[in-house]
Design an enzyme around this catalytic site. Sequence first.
Site, PDB file in Angstrom:
ATOM      1  N   ARG A 114      -8.756  17.573 -59.985  1.00  0.00           N
ATOM      2  CA  ARG A 114     -10.014  18.087 -59.386  1.00  0.00           C
ATOM      3  C   ARG A 114     -10.757  19.044 -60.309  1.00  0.00           C
ATOM      4  NH1 ARG A 114      -6.411  18.332 -55.201  1.00  0.00           N
ATOM      5  NH2 ARG A 114      -6.640  16.635 -53.720  1.00  0.00           N
ATOM      6  N   LYS A 136     -23.735  17.035 -68.028  1.00  0.00           N
ATOM      7  CA  LYS A 136     -23.730  15.656 -67.520  1.00  0.00           C
ATOM      8  C   LYS A 136     -22.587  14.916 -68.185  1.00  0.00           C
ATOM      9  CE  LYS A 136     -28.435  14.423 -66.214  1.00  0.00           C
ATOM     10  NZ  LYS A 136     -29.488  13.418 -66.442  1.00  0.00           N
ATOM     11  N   GLU A 178     -33.309  11.932 -80.455  1.00  0.00           N
ATOM     12  CA  GLU A 178     -33.262  12.771 -79.236  1.00  0.00           C
ATOM     13  C   GLU A 178     -33.945  14.121 -79.494  1.00  0.00           C
ATOM     14  OE1 GLU A 178     -32.197  11.905 -76.180  1.00  0.00           O
ATOM     15  OE2 GLU A 178     -30.397  10.642 -76.310  1.00  0.00           O
ATOM     16  N   LYS A 214     -33.404  22.545 -74.363  1.00  0.00           N
ATOM     17  CA  LYS A 214     -32.594  21.919 -73.298  1.00  0.00           C
ATOM     18  C   LYS A 214     -31.933  22.987 -72.437  1.00  0.00           C
ATOM     19  CE  LYS A 214     -29.118  18.487 -72.154  1.00  0.00           C
ATOM     20  NZ  LYS A 214     -28.338  17.316 -72.557  1.00  0.00           N
ATOM     21  N   GLU A 224     -30.741  18.340 -61.935  1.00  0.00           N
ATOM     22  CA  GLU A 224     -31.838  17.374 -62.052  1.00  0.00           C
ATOM     23  C   GLU A 224     -32.491  17.048 -60.708  1.00  0.00           C
ATOM     24  OE1 GLU A 224     -31.282  14.226 -64.995  1.00  0.00           O
ATOM     25  OE2 GLU A 224     -32.669  12.993 -63.857  1.00  0.00           O
ATOM     26  N   ARG A 228     -35.643  18.831 -64.917  1.00  0.00           N
ATOM     27  CA  ARG A 228     -34.681  18.299 -65.887  1.00  0.00           C
ATOM     28  C   ARG A 228     -34.961  16.825 -66.196  1.00  0.00           C
ATOM     29  NH1 ARG A 228     -28.069  19.138 -66.462  1.00  0.00           N
ATOM     30  NH2 ARG A 228     -27.923  17.797 -68.290  1.00  0.00           N
ATOM     31  N   ASN A 232     -35.277  12.771 -69.653  1.00  0.00           N
ATOM     32  CA  ASN A 232     -35.120  11.314 -69.601  1.00  0.00           C
ATOM     33  C   ASN A 232     -36.291  10.586 -70.257  1.00  0.00           C
ATOM     34  OD1 ASN A 232     -32.795  11.737 -68.162  1.00  0.00           O
ATOM     35  ND2 ASN A 232     -33.803  11.540 -66.169  1.00  0.00           N
ATOM     36  N   HIS A 235     -36.037   7.132 -71.810  1.00  0.00           N
ATOM     37  CA  HIS A 235     -34.760   6.549 -71.413  1.00  0.00           C
ATOM     38  C   HIS A 235     -34.871   5.397 -70.413  1.00  0.00           C
ATOM     39  CE1 HIS A 235     -33.136   9.916 -73.597  1.00  0.00           C
ATOM     40  NE2 HIS A 235     -31.901   9.500 -73.394  1.00  0.00           N
ATOM     41  N   HIS A 239     -32.762   2.675 -71.921  1.00  0.00           N
ATOM     42  CA  HIS A 239     -31.510   2.157 -71.340  1.00  0.00           C
ATOM     43  C   HIS A 239     -31.577   0.646 -71.128  1.00  0.00           C
ATOM     44  CE1 HIS A 239     -29.964   6.279 -69.666  1.00  0.00           C
ATOM     45  NE2 HIS A 239     -29.548   6.055 -70.898  1.00  0.00           N
ATOM     46  N   HIS A 257     -27.980   4.303 -79.277  1.00  0.00           N
ATOM     47  CA  HIS A 257     -28.659   4.957 -78.150  1.00  0.00           C
ATOM     48  C   HIS A 257     -29.989   5.603 -78.565  1.00  0.00           C
ATOM     49  CE1 HIS A 257     -29.094   7.188 -74.387  1.00  0.00           C
ATOM     50  NE2 HIS A 257     -29.324   8.275 -75.117  1.00  0.00           N
TER      51      HIS A 257
HETATM   52  N1  LIG Z   1     -24.346  13.743 -71.476  1.00  0.00           N
HETATM   53  C1  LIG Z   1     -25.572  13.767 -71.935  1.00  0.00           C
HETATM   54  O1  LIG Z   1     -26.375  14.623 -71.554  1.00  0.00           O
HETATM   55  C2  LIG Z   1     -25.996  12.734 -72.932  1.00  0.00           C
HETATM   56  C3  LIG Z   1     -27.230  12.863 -73.596  1.00  0.00           C
HETATM   57  C4  LIG Z   1     -27.564  11.930 -74.579  1.00  0.00           C
HETATM   58  C5  LIG Z   1     -26.697  10.888 -74.883  1.00  0.00           C
HETATM   59  N2  LIG Z   1     -25.508  10.788 -74.200  1.00  0.00           N
HETATM   60  C6  LIG Z   1     -24.552   9.705 -74.522  1.00  0.00           C
HETATM   61  O2  LIG Z   1     -24.096   9.887 -75.851  1.00  0.00           O
HETATM   62  C7  LIG Z   1     -23.617   8.652 -76.347  1.00  0.00           C
HETATM   63  C8  LIG Z   1     -24.074   8.472 -77.781  1.00  0.00           C
HETATM   64  O3  LIG Z   1     -23.560   9.508 -78.571  1.00  0.00           O
HETATM   65  P1  LIG Z   1     -23.458   9.401 -80.162  1.00  0.00           P
HETATM   66  O4  LIG Z   1     -24.722   8.881 -80.697  1.00  0.00           O
HETATM   67  O5  LIG Z   1     -22.934  10.687 -80.641  1.00  0.00           O
HETATM   68  O6  LIG Z   1     -22.423   8.195 -80.350  1.00  0.00           O
HETATM   69  P2  LIG Z   1     -20.848   8.145 -80.653  1.00  0.00           P
HETATM   70  O7  LIG Z   1     -20.124   9.196 -79.926  1.00  0.00           O
HETATM   71  O8  LIG Z   1     -20.441   6.740 -80.427  1.00  0.00           O
HETATM   72  O9  LIG Z   1     -20.781   8.483 -82.218  1.00  0.00           O
HETATM   73  C9  LIG Z   1     -21.333   7.587 -83.154  1.00  0.00           C
HETATM   74  C10 LIG Z   1     -20.303   7.103 -84.184  1.00  0.00           C
HETATM   75  O10 LIG Z   1     -20.080   8.139 -85.134  1.00  0.00           O
HETATM   76  C11 LIG Z   1     -18.682   8.368 -85.289  1.00  0.00           C
HETATM   77  N3  LIG Z   1     -18.565   9.789 -85.648  1.00  0.00           N
HETATM   78  C12 LIG Z   1     -18.598  10.853 -84.808  1.00  0.00           C
HETATM   79  N4  LIG Z   1     -18.603  11.994 -85.500  1.00  0.00           N
HETATM   80  C13 LIG Z   1     -18.562  11.659 -86.813  1.00  0.00           C
HETATM   81  C14 LIG Z   1     -18.586  12.401 -88.019  1.00  0.00           C
HETATM   82  N5  LIG Z   1     -18.695  13.729 -88.018  1.00  0.00           N
HETATM   83  N6  LIG Z   1     -18.525  11.720 -89.194  1.00  0.00           N
HETATM   84  C15 LIG Z   1     -18.487  10.363 -89.207  1.00  0.00           C
HETATM   85  N7  LIG Z   1     -18.491   9.610 -88.101  1.00  0.00           N
HETATM   86  C16 LIG Z   1     -18.537  10.242 -86.910  1.00  0.00           C
HETATM   87  C17 LIG Z   1     -18.082   7.943 -83.991  1.00  0.00           C
HETATM   88  O11 LIG Z   1     -16.747   7.567 -84.139  1.00  0.00           O
HETATM   89  C18 LIG Z   1     -18.951   6.756 -83.599  1.00  0.00           C
HETATM   90  O12 LIG Z   1     -18.482   5.594 -84.212  1.00  0.00           O
HETATM   91  C19 LIG Z   1     -24.133   7.581 -75.405  1.00  0.00           C
HETATM   92  O13 LIG Z   1     -23.068   7.105 -74.638  1.00  0.00           O
HETATM   93  C20 LIG Z   1     -25.126   8.329 -74.536  1.00  0.00           C
HETATM   94  O14 LIG Z   1     -25.215   7.777 -73.228  1.00  0.00           O
HETATM   95  C21 LIG Z   1     -25.155  11.685 -73.263  1.00  0.00           C
HETATM   96 ZN   LIG Z   2     -30.257  10.075 -74.550  1.00  0.00          ZN
END
Ligand SMILES: NC(=O)c1ccc[n+]([C@@H]2O[C@H](COP(=O)([O-])OP(=O)(O)OC[C@H]3O[C@@H](n4cnc5c(N)ncnc54)[C@H](O)[C@@H]3O)[C@@H](O)[C@H]2O)c1
Ligand SMILES: [Zn+2]
Length: 341
Positions: A114, A136, A178, A214, A224, A228, A232, A235, A239, A257
């Site tokens: 939990r 999130k 972003e 942010k 949100e 907030r 998006n 997005h 998406h 993304h």
């Molecule tokens: N929670 C939120 O508010 C929020 C906001 C925006 C995006 N997201 C989510 O984030 C995700 C995308 O995140 P991302 O773009 O970081 O992708 P990711 O986490 O897949 O990272 C991208 C790639 O880089 C590699 N990597 C990570 N750090 C590294 C480093 N320092 N050196 C070399 N390689 C490295 C990872 O292994 C991966 O293959 C999506 O799922 C999206 O929905 C969430």
């Molecule tokens: Zn995003």
Amino acid sequence: MKLTMRLGPRSYDIILKRGCLKNLYQFTDTTRRRVFVLTDSGVPAQYAQAVLAQCPKGTVYTVPQGEGSKSLKVYGQVLAAMLAAGLTRRDLLVAVGGGVVGDLGGFCAATYMRGIDFINCPTTVLAQVDSSIGGKTAIDLGPTKNIVGAFWQPKLVLADPDTLATLPPRQVANGLAEALKTGLIGDAQLFALFECPDPTQNLEQIIYRSLRFKKKIVEADEREQGQRACLNFGHTIGHGIEAVRGVSARRKTGLYHGECVALGMLPMIEDKALAKRTRAICRALGLPTRLPGDRRRVLAQMQHDKKGRGDTVTVIRVPGLGCWRADTIPTAELGTLLGLA
Ligand SMILES: NC(=O)c1ccc[n+]([C@@H]2O[C@H](COP(=O)([O-])OP(=O)(O)OC[C@H]3O[C@@H](n4cnc5c(N)ncnc54)[C@H](O)[C@@H]3O)[C@@H](O)[C@H]2O)c1
Ligand SMILES: [Zn+2]
């Protein structure tokens, strides 16, 4: 640099400092409790090891890299590993990686027993400018993104820009999309940093300004219910494109993304001159600027995503630099956003 997310009892510090990953122990108790360090196979192992070195009762667990790990299957595997490691209600999960590890790790921390403490150590530009703060957390169900999740704020965020040295250039640009979003909706000076000859020279300033904006939005609307939603921007279409064209467990090549968000933002900028400037920035960063050919599939996915959430959908538009507006439109009209009649 330090920012504090002020959310009453859920407040936390966001540290943005070169080398801070090695100093986690200065910010939290890493010695007396069990620490479950979650990372993925694409994150250079040295980062999780740097955290582990500070945790005598630590375990590292590595999931496969990529969006496919934000799944029920991998979520279940991580929970099972947490139980096997003997984690109790008083212990800690530390995510070391990009948005995938952060979203998955945050959701595991939110639901294991939990809810246990969660610390986010973002290692991608995308995670450092955006996903690591705000609470999130989520996983996907098939192609439907972030549909199972929770609001679960971290206790601390440690963004170490040194970790970005190993990130491939395409991933740097992906994350900058972003930050460009943040500039467009709320920070003209941040946008200006992208019009310099090489925005990557301003990386720390870009990360700081993105986090600052942010933070302000999340403080005003943690769950949100109102403003907030501006985050998006890009997005709704983004998406849809990501589901059809994004990299996934099944599709090894495709758009990231941030690349999908960049494509999703362009049609939502109302000021033509600003749209042109944004397109030029995207091109210079190597981000895509043309919507994929199969727009009808993107539309079908967007309509599917919104199904069950009512007959209308709220989209964010940018009328001019640094401002935004939420428009509620009938789901049936989503096609017009993609230039489909
Ligand atoms: N929670 C939120 O508010 C929020 C906001 C925006 C995006 N997201 C989510 O984030 C995700 C995308 O995140 P991302 O773009 O970081 O992708 P990711 O986490 O897949 O990272 C991208 C790639 O880089 C590699 N990597 C990570 N750090 C590294 C480093 N320092 N050196 C070399 N390689 C490295 C990872 O292994 C991966 O293959 C999506 O799922 C999206 O929905 C969430
Ligand atoms: Zn995003």
